[in-house]
Every structure is written in structure tokens, then in C-alpha cells.
Design a protein around this motif. Structure first.
Motif, PDB file in Angstrom:
ATOM      1  N   VAL A 154      38.557  17.003  -0.045  1.00 45.63           N
ATOM      2  CA  VAL A 154      38.117  17.711  -1.261  1.00 45.63           C
ATOM      3  C   VAL A 154      38.251  19.215  -1.045  1.00 45.63           C
ATOM      4  N   TRP A 155      37.547  19.717  -0.028  1.00 47.44           N
ATOM      5  CA  TRP A 155      37.636  21.159   0.263  1.00 47.44           C
ATOM      6  C   TRP A 155      38.891  21.486   1.076  1.00 47.44           C
ATOM      7  N   LYS A 156      39.413  20.471   1.762  1.00 46.64           N
ATOM      8  CA  LYS A 156      40.670  20.585   2.535  1.00 46.64           C
ATOM      9  C   LYS A 156      40.632  21.736   3.542  1.00 46.64           C
ATOM     10  N   VAL A 157      39.520  21.775   4.297  1.00 48.04           N
ATOM     11  CA  VAL A 157      39.374  22.815   5.325  1.00 48.04           C
ATOM     12  C   VAL A 157      39.303  22.184   6.724  1.00 48.04           C
ATOM     13  N   GLY A 158      39.855  20.976   6.840  1.00 50.48           N
ATOM     14  CA  GLY A 158      39.852  20.327   8.150  1.00 50.48           C
ATOM     15  C   GLY A 158      40.680  19.060   8.141  1.00 50.48           C
ATOM     16  N   LEU A 159      40.784  18.454   9.313  1.00 48.99           N
ATOM     17  CA  LEU A 159      41.508  17.187   9.483  1.00 48.99           C
ATOM     18  C   LEU A 159      40.550  16.170  10.093  1.00 48.99           C
ATOM     19  N   GLN A 160      40.677  14.911   9.662  1.00 48.06           N
ATOM     20  CA  GLN A 160      39.784  13.890  10.229  1.00 48.06           C
ATOM     21  C   GLN A 160      40.507  13.063  11.283  1.00 48.06           C
ATOM     22  N   LEU A 161      39.834  12.878  12.413  1.00 46.33           N
ATOM     23  CA  LEU A 161      40.354  12.011  13.471  1.00 46.33           C
ATOM     24  C   LEU A 161      40.039  10.585  13.043  1.00 46.33           C
ATOM     25  N   GLU A 162      41.023   9.914  12.461  1.00 45.81           N
ATOM     26  CA  GLU A 162      40.788   8.603  11.839  1.00 45.81           C
ATOM     27  C   GLU A 162      40.962   7.456  12.830  1.00 45.81           C
ATOM     28  N   LYS A 163      41.896   7.670  13.771  1.00 47.98           N
ATOM     29  CA  LYS A 163      42.232   6.553  14.658  1.00 47.98           C
ATOM     30  C   LYS A 163      41.263   6.498  15.825  1.00 47.98           C
ATOM     31  N   LYS A 164      41.523   5.583  16.733  1.00 47.05           N
ATOM     32  CA  LYS A 164      40.706   5.466  17.936  1.00 47.05           C
ATOM     33  C   LYS A 164      40.749   6.783  18.703  1.00 47.05           C
ATOM     34  N   VAL A 165      39.641   7.112  19.384  1.00 42.60           N
ATOM     35  CA  VAL A 165      39.624   8.338  20.190  1.00 42.60           C
ATOM     36  C   VAL A 165      40.500   8.098  21.424  1.00 42.60           C
ATOM     37  N   GLU A 166      41.689   8.687  21.361  1.00 42.13           N
ATOM     38  CA  GLU A 166      42.689   8.474  22.426  1.00 42.13           C
ATOM     39  C   GLU A 166      43.330   9.824  22.721  1.00 42.13           C
ATOM     40  N   ARG A 167      43.592  10.097  23.994  1.00 36.57           N
ATOM     41  CA  ARG A 167      43.997  11.456  24.392  1.00 36.57           C
ATOM     42  C   ARG A 167      45.211  12.004  23.628  1.00 36.57           C
ATOM     43  N   GLY A 168      46.214  11.148  23.384  1.00 35.41           N
ATOM     44  CA  GLY A 168      47.422  11.608  22.679  1.00 35.41           C
ATOM     45  C   GLY A 168      47.091  12.033  21.256  1.00 35.41           C
ATOM     46  N   GLU A 169      46.248  11.235  20.604  1.00 36.71           N
ATOM     47  CA  GLU A 169      45.837  11.524  19.220  1.00 36.71           C
ATOM     48  C   GLU A 169      45.012  12.810  19.164  1.00 36.71           C
TER      49      GLU A 169
END
Length: 453
Positions: A384-399
Motif C-alpha cells: 500500500v505505502w510501498k516503502v519496503g519489501l516483504q521476505l515471503e519465502k523461508k528464511v534462507e541465506r540466499g533469499e
């Protein structure tokens, strides 16, 4: 400062860090408007009164264990049951004091989650206003809880997680403010009580501003017949030297460390005062931060990692191999950190205080929500405000490495997000100016409180 108004306000926070902070900030704001302040607090997690010599403190025995709650749902339910009688006794005594004769108590301002206070206020014929410490948008989602049940979103099934909830767009099923619990009925009852006793109050104060959450505010005003006072951001009314209500000692050395870095170069990482992550997630975050090649300041409070004391699960030599590029502390003076020119991104759990503080400093966010309203906030930050990115996938070092590089990139998507964050920062500043939305809302709140007597 305005002259004293000869009126006293009684304020009761929920005794957890993320709720104590905004309530004490609100107390400072109302004190500056001429009200005398009494903070009524449970003995659990009580703040140090010596930091607030201009307030009166009154404590009640809550009968709770003095350890940090591991099961938030049961803690909230238990607190609302066990606090009724001791709180009532405490307020009754306060109303009979000599001070109350000289300075009549105008009203009680209660954290909305302390819903038990409505019955006490009614019994003592004391006007009650609530402070809701979440975003207005997440509250609209909480209101739709009966709809979630009707649609079969609870218990949540993996196959529908990505479905959009039409009435709450752009929220998907996975963004709904739910909590992982074996007792969904208990959570539903807690929410029902919270909503019922908020509607039963005489008004709601929000730590937000109209320009940020206007659609949610309009929706809510249709649902509620009581006045709404979006007067935030609270912390921006106060000087940076204001007392800290942090229950954990803040490590100031990180500010000196930030001073040695160039503007917008550091990733600040903090998941708040209650969240917990697994050892595996902790290690993957560490590697992702290290591999991103960006300097980072990481808050790892004791208790953050399930099953660990502090940093023992980090691989041997991890910090040494970074050659000074990373700093880990147990707790940081967050508002000061976010206001520092060196900070270029904030990786957050998206509790509302953290989200709003980041917005106020124009710092883009990496969102990793863990429960309830954090999930709504993260979706609003990213879509909505588009002031960030969401880490959607599993917490993995490459991601982790990829999302940091995308956000910190001075060109392309990173630049667009940073530009929007800067504009939102300006809006947060403007709303407090004379005649602007939060300024006017605060004036209306003061007038409203004075009308009670």
C-alpha cells in the motif's frame, strides 16, 4: 507548556514493552497540554518512576509471574481476569485522595487490550477512553474476525494462504492478524471482548495519522459511533532527550559505531521485544547479512532465539570474518538508530511502533512479520505505502542476501522505494504542524476530555 488545567488523568498501559512506550509517550503529550498524570501500572514489567518525576505512579498487585510471557494469548487473558479487583481497589483509593479533591480526575485512558477496565470505569462512573497501540488498518482487519470464521479461514489451510480477502484488499489469507494457537476459541473471545469494550468506551486514540491511514479511519468511523483521535506519531511530539521507557538496557555504543559509516549504508535489524525465532533462522539471517557485504547493526536480545542464551549458535569465527562490518548488540536506542544518516534499511518484525518509527525517518523496510497485526502492517508497508519489501519465502541465506541487495540498491527498485519513504517521512512531519490533521485531532481530544466535567 500550557498552564495546568486542574484536571488529572489516570492512564493504564498493558505491561509489555510495545504497549508501555506509546502510553508513556501519550502521557507526556497530555502533560504538556496542562493535565496532571497518574500512571496506574501492574507490578509486572513496571517502568522506573524516577525517570518520570512529573508523573505520579500507583502500582497494583497483578498476581502474574515475573518472567516474560512465553504464551502471549494466555498472558493477556490471565491479566484481564486477575487485574480486575486489585485495579478497582487502586482506582477507588486514588479517587478518594486529597489530590483528587484538588484536581478532579477527568477520565481513565486505558490500553484497549486492558478491556477489564471498562466495567470498573462504569462501576466508578469514570469516563474511559482507550488507546489502541496498533495501526488503524490492522484494527479494521480484527473487526472482520467473524468473517474469517464464516469463510473457513480459521483454522488456516495451506491451500488458501495466497487467496486475497476481497473486503480487506490487498490482504491475503496469510496476512490476516491471526495467532498460532491450540485454542482458537480463546483468541476469538479475547478479540470479542477487546472490540466490545472499545465500542463501549467514549473514544479511541490512535498512534497514527490521517494521511497514512485515511481509508481505514473512514471505515472505522462508520462502524463506531464514538470519536476517533488519530494524533500520532506520538514520539515526534517529544524531544530526543525525553525519558526512555525501555525495560532493557540500551547499548549506546552502536551510535558511535554508526558514526563511522557513510549515509544509507547500514542495514539495521531488530525483531522487537517479544518475538522469537529458531536457531536455524538465526544462523541463516547471520549468513545472509554477512554475504550481502553491507554493514549491519543487529539487535539480538536474550530470549530472541528459541533454546539459546545469546549468540552461541553463530558459527565459530563468524564475526571475525566480517572484519568489523557487523555489530551485534542486546538492545539499541531504536529511535536514535533510525534517525542516524548511516542507516539505509530496517529489517523489522513490523510491530506498529517500529513500523511508524521507520516511516517517520524515511527508512525503507525489509518486513518479516511473526504474528497478529504485524502481518497486516507488513503487507501495507510492501503493497500500500510501498516503502519496503516483504521476505515471503523461508528464511534462507540466499533469499536474505537477495532482498538486502534489492533494497539497498541505489538504482532501480531500491531507489523508488527510498523516494517514496522520503515522501512519507515528510507527510509524518507535516501532520503535526499547526492546523494539520494530528495537531487538530490533539486539540479536539483535549477539548473532549475537558467536557467530561
Amino acid at each position: 507548556m500550557s498552564g495546568r488545567k486542574g484536571r488529572r488523568l489516570l492512564l493504564i498501559p498493558l505491561p509489555v514493552q510495545g504497549h508501555i512506550n506509546p502510553m508513556l509517550q501519550l502521557a507526556e503529550i497530555l502533560h504538556s497540554k496542562g493535565f496532571s498524570i497518574t500512571i496506574i501500572h501492574a507490578t509486572f514489567n513496571s517502568p522506573d518512576p524516577s525517570n518520570y518525576p512529573h508523573f505520579t505512579f500507583s502500582f497494583f498487585q497483578d498476581g502474574l509471574s515475573q518472567t516474560q510471557p512465553s504464551d502471549l494469548l494466555n498472558f493477556l487473558v490471565e491479566f484481564n481476569v486477575k487485574s480486575v479487583d486489585p485495579f478497582k481497589d487502586c482506582v477507588t483509593k486514588l479517587l478518594r485522595t486529597h489530590e483528587a479533591e484538588e484536581e478532579p480526575v477527568a477520565c481513565l485512558i486505558s490500553d484497549a487490550i486492558c478491556y477489564f477496565t471498562q466495567a470498573v470505569a462504569d462501576n466508578l462512573q469514570l469516563p474511559r477512553i482507550v488507546l489502541r497501540t496498533s495501526s488503524i488498518s490492522s484494527y479494521v482487519a480484527f473487526l472482520a474476525y467473524p468473517l474469517f470464521r464464516q469463510r473457513g479461514y480459521i483454522p488456516t489451510q495451506a491451500c488458501i494462504l495466497e487467496e486475497e480477502v476481497e473486503e480487506l484488499a490487498p490482504l491475503r489469507v496469510k496476512d490476516l492478524p491471526l495467532i498460532k494457537t491450540e485454542e482458537p476459541e480463546k483468541y476469538y473471545e479475547l478479540l470479542s471482548n477487546l472490540l466490545k469494550e472499545t465500542k463501549g468506551s467514549l473514544g479511541v486514540i490512535w498512534n497514527s495519522f490521517e494521511g497514512l491511514e485515511s481509508p481505514a479511519l473512514k471505515k472505522l468511523s462508520k462502524e463506531f459511533s464514538i470519536p476517533m483521535f488519530p494524533i500520532g506519531p506520538f514520539h515526534k511530539y517529544l524531544s530526543s532527550s525525553s525519558s526512555s521507557s525501555s525495560l532493557i538496557s540500551q547499548d549506546q555504543s552502536c551510535i558511535t559505531w554508526l558514526d563511522t559509516h557513510t549515509p544509507n549504508s547500514v542495514v539495521y535489524v531488530s525483531f522487537g521485544s517479544l518475538a522469537a525465532i529458531t536457531e536455524t533462522e538465526f544462523v541463516e539471517i547471520g549468513w545472509g547479512l554477512g554475504n550481502s557485504k553491507h554493514p549491519f547493526l543487529w539487535v539480538v536480545r536474550p530470549g530472541l532465539i528459541k533454546g539459546s542464551e545469546w549468540l552461541e549458535t553463530l558459527p565459530s569465527g563468524f564475526m571475525e570474518n566480517l572484519e568489523g562490518r557487523g555489530l551485534i548488540v542486546k538492545w539499541a536506542p531504536q529511535q536514535e538508530v533510525l534517525a542516524h544518516s548511516a542507516v539505509g534499511a530496517f529489517w523489522s518484525h513490523n510491530g506498529w511502533n517500529s513500523t511508524l518509527e521507520s516511516i517517520c525517518e524515511g527508512v525503507p523496510m525489509i518486513c518479516m512479520p511473526l504474528f497478529t497485526d504485524q502481518k497486516v502492517n507488513a503487507r501495507y508497508v510492501s503493497h500500500v505505502w510501498k516503502v519496503g519489501l516483504q521476505l515471503e519465502k523461508k528464511v534462507e541465506r540466499g533469499e536474505v542476501e537477495r532482498i538486502i541487495r534489492r533494497l539497498m540498491d541505489a538504482k532501480a527498485q531500491g531507489k523508488e522505494i527510498r523516494d517514496r519513504a522520503f515522501k512519507l517521512k515528510e507527510e509524518a512531519k507535516v501532520c503535526l504542524l499547526q492546523g494539520a490533521s494530528s495537531y487538530s485531532s490533539l486539540q479536539a481530544l483535549v477539548t473532549y476530555i475537558l467536557s467530561f466535567h
